[in-house]
Enzyme design. Structure first.
Site, mmCIF file in Angstrom:
data_model
loop_
_atom_site.group_PDB
_atom_site.id
_atom_site.type_symbol
_atom_site.label_atom_id
_atom_site.label_comp_id
_atom_site.label_asym_id
_atom_site.label_seq_id
_atom_site.Cartn_x
_atom_site.Cartn_y
_atom_site.Cartn_z
ATOM 1 N N GLN A 1 -6.109 -11.892 9.191
ATOM 2 C CA GLN A 1 -7.308 -11.328 8.560
ATOM 3 C C GLN A 1 -8.163 -12.484 8.033
ATOM 4 O O GLN A 1 -7.835 -13.078 7.008
ATOM 5 C CB GLN A 1 -6.906 -10.365 7.426
ATOM 6 C CG GLN A 1 -6.292 -9.077 7.949
ATOM 7 C CD GLN A 1 -5.527 -8.306 6.888
ATOM 8 O OE1 GLN A 1 -4.537 -8.785 6.336
ATOM 9 N NE2 GLN A 1 -5.978 -7.095 6.586
ATOM 10 N N ARG B 1 -15.919 3.124 1.840
ATOM 11 C CA ARG B 1 -14.975 2.527 0.881
ATOM 12 C C ARG B 1 -15.018 1.013 1.074
ATOM 13 O O ARG B 1 -14.694 0.505 2.143
ATOM 14 C CB ARG B 1 -13.569 3.060 1.171
ATOM 15 C CG ARG B 1 -12.454 2.390 0.389
ATOM 16 C CD ARG B 1 -11.125 2.869 0.964
ATOM 17 N NE ARG B 1 -9.961 2.317 0.312
ATOM 18 C CZ ARG B 1 -9.425 1.121 0.586
ATOM 19 N NH1 ARG B 1 -9.981 0.309 1.467
ATOM 20 N NH2 ARG B 1 -8.331 0.737 -0.019
ATOM 21 N N ARG C 1 4.899 -1.338 1.874
ATOM 22 C CA ARG C 1 3.947 -0.243 1.651
ATOM 23 C C ARG C 1 4.129 0.874 2.666
ATOM 24 O O ARG C 1 3.725 2.005 2.428
ATOM 25 C CB ARG C 1 2.505 -0.768 1.699
ATOM 26 C CG ARG C 1 2.170 -1.672 0.515
ATOM 27 C CD ARG C 1 0.803 -2.297 0.659
ATOM 28 N NE ARG C 1 0.726 -3.151 1.835
ATOM 29 C CZ ARG C 1 -0.398 -3.676 2.307
ATOM 30 N NH1 ARG C 1 -1.540 -3.430 1.709
ATOM 31 N NH2 ARG C 1 -0.390 -4.446 3.382
ATOM 32 N N ASP D 1 -13.622 -2.098 1.009
ATOM 33 C CA ASP D 1 -12.281 -2.663 0.958
ATOM 34 C C ASP D 1 -12.304 -4.085 0.385
ATOM 35 O O ASP D 1 -13.126 -4.907 0.788
ATOM 36 C CB ASP D 1 -11.716 -2.699 2.391
ATOM 37 C CG ASP D 1 -10.294 -3.187 2.423
ATOM 38 O OD1 ASP D 1 -9.436 -2.466 1.903
ATOM 39 O OD2 ASP D 1 -10.042 -4.292 2.949
ATOM 40 N N GLU E 1 -13.160 -0.569 -4.198
ATOM 41 C CA GLU E 1 -11.700 -0.724 -4.219
ATOM 42 C C GLU E 1 -11.392 -2.070 -4.880
ATOM 43 O O GLU E 1 -11.084 -3.048 -4.226
ATOM 44 C CB GLU E 1 -11.110 -0.676 -2.803
ATOM 45 C CG GLU E 1 -9.592 -0.580 -2.801
ATOM 46 C CD GLU E 1 -8.851 -1.814 -2.278
ATOM 47 O OE1 GLU E 1 -7.638 -1.917 -2.522
ATOM 48 O OE2 GLU E 1 -9.476 -2.671 -1.636
ATOM 49 N N ASP F 1 -1.305 1.948 -0.705
ATOM 50 C CA ASP F 1 -0.922 0.612 -1.169
ATOM 51 C C ASP F 1 0.190 0.678 -2.213
ATOM 52 O O ASP F 1 0.709 1.728 -2.537
ATOM 53 C CB ASP F 1 -2.144 -0.113 -1.741
ATOM 54 C CG ASP F 1 -3.005 -0.740 -0.639
ATOM 55 O OD1 ASP F 1 -2.464 -1.057 0.430
ATOM 56 O OD2 ASP F 1 -4.213 -0.905 -0.866
HETATM 57 C C1 GLC Z 1 -7.166 -3.231 0.684
HETATM 58 C C2 GLC Z 1 -6.335 -2.211 1.397
HETATM 59 C C3 GLC Z 1 -5.009 -2.804 1.731
HETATM 60 C C4 GLC Z 1 -5.227 -4.013 2.585
HETATM 61 C C5 GLC Z 1 -6.201 -4.984 1.949
HETATM 62 C C6 GLC Z 1 -6.718 -5.967 2.953
HETATM 63 O O1 GLC Z 1 -6.647 -3.583 -0.522
HETATM 64 O O2 GLC Z 1 -6.191 -1.066 0.601
HETATM 65 O O3 GLC Z 1 -4.189 -1.874 2.372
HETATM 66 O O4 GLC Z 1 -4.017 -4.670 2.794
HETATM 67 O O5 GLC Z 1 -7.337 -4.364 1.448
HETATM 68 O O6 GLC Z 1 -7.648 -5.343 3.808
HETATM 69 C C1 GLC Z 2 -3.974 -6.721 -4.425
HETATM 70 C C2 GLC Z 2 -5.427 -6.699 -4.260
HETATM 71 C C3 GLC Z 2 -5.872 -5.388 -3.668
HETATM 72 C C4 GLC Z 2 -5.042 -5.038 -2.466
HETATM 73 C C5 GLC Z 2 -3.621 -5.113 -2.712
HETATM 74 C C6 GLC Z 2 -2.892 -4.897 -1.425
HETATM 75 O O1 GLC Z 2 -3.608 -5.847 -5.428
HETATM 76 O O2 GLC Z 2 -6.089 -6.910 -5.489
HETATM 77 O O3 GLC Z 2 -7.204 -5.469 -3.311
HETATM 78 O O4 GLC Z 2 -5.262 -3.720 -2.105
HETATM 79 O O5 GLC Z 2 -3.309 -6.370 -3.230
HETATM 80 O O6 GLC Z 2 -1.534 -4.923 -1.643
#
Ligand code: GLC
Ligand code: GLC
Length: 638
Positions: free
Chosen positions: A247, A277, A510, A279, A321, A386
């Site tokens: 990523q 949303r 998760r 992200d 988020e 998550d």
């Molecule tokens: C957000 C999503 C999480 C993902 C992360 C990276 O926090 O909810 O599942 O791993 O972003 O995209």
């Molecule tokens: C952390 C990040 C959150 C993400 C999560 C994924 O808490 O702050 O954005 O969704 O990790 O595990």
């Protein structure tokens, strides 16, 4: 501001589109929002660069605007006239993985009546886009924003689903994964091949000099997958990867990235979604010497994206988020930025109170932290796809004598079942040996004690778990905002350990809370005498109640002390109108609350508990009694 540049840019764009129907609307929206947009971009990029990029940006906005169909344009006008639509008591959300609840998009369309019947009016479809085979972080590594993951169907199927949902009065919520793309996105592929323009779409470094400097202040998000926040690619360069190595974080210090992503955003808006949303929005701006989270320029950029929506697709709103400290979460919540926001503090504190049977931290924190902008709404949830992170404020905890660090250790032990006497069965997530940090995974029902109780065949514990599940949901349904259910929780589904056998998933706990919603699970909820049946019907009852009273919609919320540490209380009130006093017993023992709490309902003489249907006097001198995990919704009319 330099109005000459603004006008020239508008004129340029309009000269290309002037014969098209609707161009007056576009022109008027530009006139209204372009000054704000330009100011924000100047704040981020400086005057010269921002102005130089404006004409191309206006072209992108025009393209998005003119690609919008008549139905969506009508919705734009309607939502401009009724911007508070998300405050309605009718709003009830659910988040689902299309492949886990229905195989594919057409299957989901066939299943819409199930959600409509449950009362769902807001359906978040977890990422649907083309993504790498194998591990794609559950779809959060997007390879093409304009193409569906082929196993789910086509873009046409999605448009068709969006129209079917609209006909049922259901909002479509889609992910806008704009902090990063997958390493298989065309931009990333070009960068890998050494293309200079696309290398500049990401944060690429030739050596570790700057990386080492950055890493001094960065938080590691997935430390058990890979240490640090950078990944070395084949040609020896390093790329910024906050999450998984595949990523790649987008480089918003490049204004061309902002423009390109606006194009992708408007494409998604035009599919027919109501909410995007945002992200991982806290991470979009990097600044040496900081945590590179929640930076002022991240806020400016989100506001700039929002202005773009107001111009080209104004019926769409953002949901934030930001799973970060509550002082930071709230900064994203406003009509200029995100109309909607996950409420991670409420989520964490519900579980904290469940473990401790004490509501002091929740009462203390939410009594002053629940208030949000009057034109924005919380999205209240108890579980999602998550992990659970303990994002409460250490000072709030210290005031009531709790040491935040120790308390987090206790909570992790409690919810992973390591704490003696715990009812919970979850899994640890992303333990960081350097600082002891850890988060927790697990399905709502398993964390609330159902899995363990069923294993032990303990009828009393099963009953307690059922009460906990209903109690948790009662809060998200009534406290103020959009309640967001998570797939399978309406069926009291347990942890799913099958991910451990899948090499693409086994490292990511998760997945334990991403169960496939199977026919037998649905069947159990229809079978009299099962705990699943009682949970499903109990939830349905509360959903129906929520929808029947406006006081659960656009009304004020205030959290109050009850004098009993096990009981959480909040009042919902419409000025001069209905009130509901919600009392929630977080312990398995009967509790009593001083009768003075009922003064909050004055001058009404009688209140009806909506959940049980029992009416009581509000001026009696008797204590209010709550049985184990009981919830009262004491309603009065003026
Ligand atoms: C957000 C999503 C999480 C993902 C992360 C990276 O926090 O909810 O599942 O791993 O972003 O995209
Ligand atoms: C952390 C990040 C959150 C993400 C999560 C994924 O808490 O702050 O954005 O969704 O990790 O595990």
């Amino acid at each position: 501001m330099n109005t000459a540049v603004t006008h020239e840019a508008i004129d340029n764009a309009l000269s290309r589109v002037k014969r098209k129907a609707g161009s007056n609307v576009f022109k008027q929206r530009l006139a209204e929002h372009l000054p704000t947009l330009l100011n924000l971009l100047r704040g981020v990029y400086g005057e010269e660069r921002a102005d130089a990029h404006l004409p191309a940006l206006v072209d992108t906005l025009a393209e998005g605007f003119f690609a919008r169909n008549d139905t969506l344009r009508a919705k734009d006008e309607q939502r401009i006239a009724h911007p508070q639509w998300h405050k309605s008591q009718e709003m009830v959300g659910m988040a689902v993985y299309v492949d886990l609840v229905a195989d594919d998009l057409q299957g989901l369309k066939a299943k819409l009546p199930y959600y409509a019947d449950l009362g769902i009016t807001y359906l978040h479809l977890m990422p649907l886009y083309k993504a790498p085979e194998g591990d794609s972080d559950g779809g959060y590594a997007v390879s093409d924003y304009r193409a569906m993951n082929p196993s789910l169907g086509t873009m046409e199927d999605l448009r068709d689903l969006a129209a079917a949902m609209d006909a049922l009065g259901m909002s479509l919520v889609m992910d806008f994964v704009f902090n990063h793309t997958s390493d298989e996105h065309a931009w990333a592929m070009a960068a890998k091949n050494g293309d200079a323009m696309f290398s500049d779409y990401y944060y690429m470094f030739n050596d570790r000099v700057q990386i080492d400097q950055y890493e001094r202040t960065l938080r590691e998000i997935f430390p058990s997958v890979r240490r640090g926040s950078f990944t070395q690619i084949e040609d020896g360069r390093w790329v910024w990867t906050t999450f998984n190595s595949f990523q790649w974080d987008l480089n918003y210090s490049n204004p061309e990235v902002f423009r390109a992503i606006v194009g992708e955003m408007l494409f998604l808006a035009n599919v027919g979604c109501d909410v995007l949303r945002l992200d991982a929005l806290a991470f979009i701006w990097k600044e040496m010497g900081t945590t590179c989270e929640n930076q002022p320029n991240a806020h400016r950029l989100i506001q700039a994206f929002n202005s773009c929506l107001r111009i080209a697709a104004p019926s769409v709103v953002f949901k934030s988020e930001a799973i970060v400290h509550p002082d930071e979460v709230i900064q994203y919540v406003s009509p200029e930025e995100c109309h909607l926001s996950y409420n991670p503090l409420l989520m964490a504190l519900i579980w904290e109170s469940l473990a401790t049977r004490e509501t002091r931290l929740m009462t203390k924190s939410l009594s002053y932290r629940f208030h949000a902008h009057s034109h924005a709404s919380w999205v209240n949830y108890a579980r999602c796809h998550d992990d659970i992170g303990w994002t409460f404020d250490d000072r709030d905890a210290a005031v009531i004598g709790i040491n935040g660090y120790d308390h987090r250790l206790f909570l992790n032990k409690f919810f992973t079942g390591e704490f003696d006497g715990s009812f919970s069965k979850g899994m640890g997530f992303q333990y960081n040996p350097d600082n002891g940090d850890c988060r927790v995974c697990g399905s709502l029902a398993s964390l609330a004690g159902l899995e363990r109780a069923l294993e032990n065949g303990d009828l009393h514990q099963i009953w307690l778990a059922e009460q906990r599940i209903l109690m948790i949901h009662s809060i998200i349904l009534s406290i103020g905002g959009v309640p967001l259910f998570y797939q399978g929780d309406e069926l009291a589904m347990l942890n799913d350990y099958s991910f451990l056998e899948d090499s693409h998933k086994a490292h990511d706990a998760r997945w334990v809370n991403r169960p496939r919603v199977t026919a037998p699970a649905l069947q159990l909820a229809q079978t009299q005498g099962t705990v699943q049946h009682r949970v499903f019907n109990g939830l349905r009852h509360m959903i129906n109640l929520r929808k029947s009273y406006d006081v659960f919609g656009d009304a004020r919320s205030q959290v109050y002390e009850t004098g009993n540490n096990h009981v959480f209380a909040y009042l919902r009130a419409i000025s001069g109108g209905d009130k509901v006093l919600c009392l929630v017993n977080f312990s398995e023992y009967d509790q009593w609350v001083e009768p003075s709490i009922l003064e909050k309902l004055s001058p009404a003489k009688f209140a009806k508990d909506l959940i049980s249907g029992v009416t009581m006097g509000t001026q009696s001198h008797a204590h209010v009694q709550l049985k184990s995990y009981q919830v009262l919704w004491l309603h009065t009319t003026p």
